[in-house]
Design an enzyme around this catalytic site. Structure first.
Site, PDB file in Angstrom:
ATOM      1  N   ASN A  15     -13.187   0.580  12.012  1.00  0.00           N
ATOM      2  CA  ASN A  15     -12.768   0.969  13.358  1.00  0.00           C
ATOM      3  C   ASN A  15     -13.858   1.798  14.220  1.00  0.00           C
ATOM      4  O   ASN A  15     -14.004   1.852  15.477  1.00  0.00           O
ATOM      5  CB  ASN A  15     -11.436   1.505  13.417  1.00  0.00           C
ATOM      6  CG  ASN A  15     -10.328   0.402  12.963  1.00  0.00           C
ATOM      7  OD1 ASN A  15      -9.270   0.914  12.447  1.00  0.00           O
ATOM      8  ND2 ASN A  15     -10.646  -0.865  13.179  1.00  0.00           N
ATOM      9  N   ASP A  71      -0.481  -2.888  12.457  1.00  0.00           N
ATOM     10  CA  ASP A  71      -1.503  -3.477  13.199  1.00  0.00           C
ATOM     11  C   ASP A  71      -0.853  -4.281  14.312  1.00  0.00           C
ATOM     12  O   ASP A  71       0.244  -4.415  14.502  1.00  0.00           O
ATOM     13  CB  ASP A  71      -2.063  -4.678  12.339  1.00  0.00           C
ATOM     14  CG  ASP A  71      -3.452  -5.129  13.042  1.00  0.00           C
ATOM     15  OD1 ASP A  71      -3.990  -4.489  13.831  1.00  0.00           O
ATOM     16  OD2 ASP A  71      -4.012  -6.176  12.504  1.00  0.00           O
TER      17      ASP A  71
HETATM   18  C1  IPE Z   1      -6.824  -2.502  10.056  1.00  0.00           C
HETATM   19  O1  IPE Z   1      -6.539  -3.199  11.243  1.00  0.00           O
HETATM   20  C2  IPE Z   1      -6.922  -1.021  10.367  1.00  0.00           C
HETATM   21  C3  IPE Z   1      -5.996  -0.387  10.847  1.00  0.00           C
HETATM   22  C4  IPE Z   1      -4.695  -0.923  11.096  1.00  0.00           C
HETATM   23  C5  IPE Z   1      -6.080   1.059  11.053  1.00  0.00           C
HETATM   24  P1  IPE Z   1      -7.750  -3.776  12.159  1.00  0.00           P
HETATM   25  O2  IPE Z   1      -7.109  -4.410  13.496  1.00  0.00           O
HETATM   26  O3  IPE Z   1      -8.843  -3.062  12.256  1.00  0.00           O
HETATM   27  O4  IPE Z   1      -8.052  -5.045  11.009  1.00  0.00           O
HETATM   28  P2  IPE Z   1      -8.774  -6.483  11.339  1.00  0.00           P
HETATM   29  O5  IPE Z   1     -10.119  -6.248  12.170  1.00  0.00           O
HETATM   30  O6  IPE Z   1      -7.843  -7.269  12.148  1.00  0.00           O
HETATM   31  O7  IPE Z   1      -9.050  -7.001  10.178  1.00  0.00           O
HETATM   32  C1  IPE Z   2      -3.999  -1.370  14.727  1.00  0.00           C
HETATM   33  O1  IPE Z   2      -3.981  -1.771  16.224  1.00  0.00           O
HETATM   34  C2  IPE Z   2      -4.061   0.291  14.950  1.00  0.00           C
HETATM   35  C3  IPE Z   2      -5.787   0.474  14.693  1.00  0.00           C
HETATM   36  C4  IPE Z   2      -6.883  -0.297  14.440  1.00  0.00           C
HETATM   37  C5  IPE Z   2      -6.091   1.802  15.076  1.00  0.00           C
HETATM   38  P1  IPE Z   2      -5.231  -2.391  16.991  1.00  0.00           P
HETATM   39  O2  IPE Z   2      -5.829  -1.824  17.789  1.00  0.00           O
HETATM   40  O3  IPE Z   2      -6.090  -3.142  15.683  1.00  0.00           O
HETATM   41  O4  IPE Z   2      -4.504  -3.487  17.505  1.00  0.00           O
HETATM   42  P2  IPE Z   2      -4.589  -5.272  17.497  1.00  0.00           P
HETATM   43  O5  IPE Z   2      -5.002  -5.647  16.245  1.00  0.00           O
HETATM   44  O6  IPE Z   2      -5.982  -5.152  18.494  1.00  0.00           O
HETATM   45  O7  IPE Z   2      -3.468  -5.792  18.681  1.00  0.00           O
HETATM   46 MG    MG Z   3      -5.851  -4.820  14.452  1.00  0.00          MG
END
Ligand code: IPE
Ligand code: IPE
Ligand code: MG
Length: 246
Positions: free
Chosen positions: A71, A23
């Site tokens: 997502n 993340d």
């Molecule tokens: C979890 O991260 C999913 C992945 C890393 C693929 P998110 O960014 O989607 O999770 P939340 O929204 O912070 O809980």
């Molecule tokens: C995590 O990166 C990867 C995926 C969810 C695909 P994010 O897109 O959630 O990155 P942040 O949490 O917004 O920084």
């Molecule tokens: Mg994230």
């Protein structure tokens, strides 16, 4: 945990299965005034390096949370960019996977993915199926609640058809109907970026996993930070509910 100094790992206590919630790609890109996709590109490169290090350390399974079922609710441009990157990865990483002996598996709901991506996944799973250094599991279009619901449906169908009896439903049978059938439960679960939650990842499988959280955004994550997380895991005493103290 945070990376301070490099720790010596105990080669006899290497976790068999490490899973990572990768993340912080978006925040990393934003902090550098880069387009979001640049964060994902940098993150994919980190995933490649961590996979290589994991294989070197003798970790047998590495599960990487790549795209969650939730997502899909993000904006379409973001989804398209991520799918574009995934396409590129699946087409171009095969040599690297073969060179490093990586067997690739993908878990998640494939019916929501574009048909050409599903074809690429099937092709890469087939081509890498005899590699033995490490199994890298990409959790893609993955949600644990969806996975458990799907398992319940599959089991119900078998009961209705008379293939199994209700009395045969036990935890082992449920495990065997998850996307992760035949993959051991993760010993260690790492999440980057400072968030301390599970976000619908491996709910069933992480019942007794050790959790290590890092404030580092995923694109800044390094093999040293990874090794430190394993060091922290090695200091833990896993009890599985079996002891009253110590
Ligand atoms: C979890 O991260 C999913 C992945 C890393 C693929 P998110 O960014 O989607 O999770 P939340 O929204 O912070 O809980
Ligand atoms: C995590 O990166 C990867 C995926 C969810 C695909 P994010 O897109 O959630 O990155 P942040 O949490 O917004 O920084
Ligand atoms: Mg994230």
């Amino acid at each position: 945990m945070e990376a301070i100094k490099k720790q010596e790992l105990d080669p006899n206590k290497i976790p068999k299965h490490v899973s990572i919630i990768m993340d912080g790609n978006g925040r990393w890109a934003k902090s550098k005034n880069l387009p979001t996709v640049a964060g994902h590109r940098a993150g994919a490169e980190v995933a490649r390096q961590i996979t290589k290090k994991a294989a070197e350390l003798g970790i047998e399974y590495l599960t990487l949370y790549t795209f969650s079922s939730e997502n899909w609710l993000r904006d379409q441009q973001w989804i398209d960019d991520l799918m574009g990157l995934l396409r590129w990865y699946l087409k171009n990483q095969i040599n690297d996977l073969m060179k490093n002996g990586v067997r690739l598996r993908v878990i998640g709901n494939r019916s929501r993915l574009a048909p050409d991506i599903v074809d690429l996944i099937e092709e890469i799973e087939e081509k890498t199926s005899n590699n033995t250094s490490i199994t890298t599991v990409l959790a893609l279009s993955y949600g644990a609640r969806e996975e458990i619901t799907h398992a319940a449906q599959s089991i119900a169908i078998k009961v209705l058809s008379g293939e199994i009896d209700v009395s045969q439903i036990n935890t082992e049978l449920v495990s065997n109907h998850l996307y992760t059938a035949n993959i051991p439960d993760p010993d260690l679960l790492i999440r980057s970026s400072g968030e301390q939650r599970i976000s619908n990842f491996l709910l069933w499988q992480s019942a007794y996993s050790e959790f290590v959280f890092s404030n580092i955004l995923w694109p800044d994550f390094t093999v040293e930070v990874f090794e430190n997380a394993i060091y922290e895991f090695q200091q833990r005493k896993r009890r599985y509910g079996l002891y009253s103290d110590s």
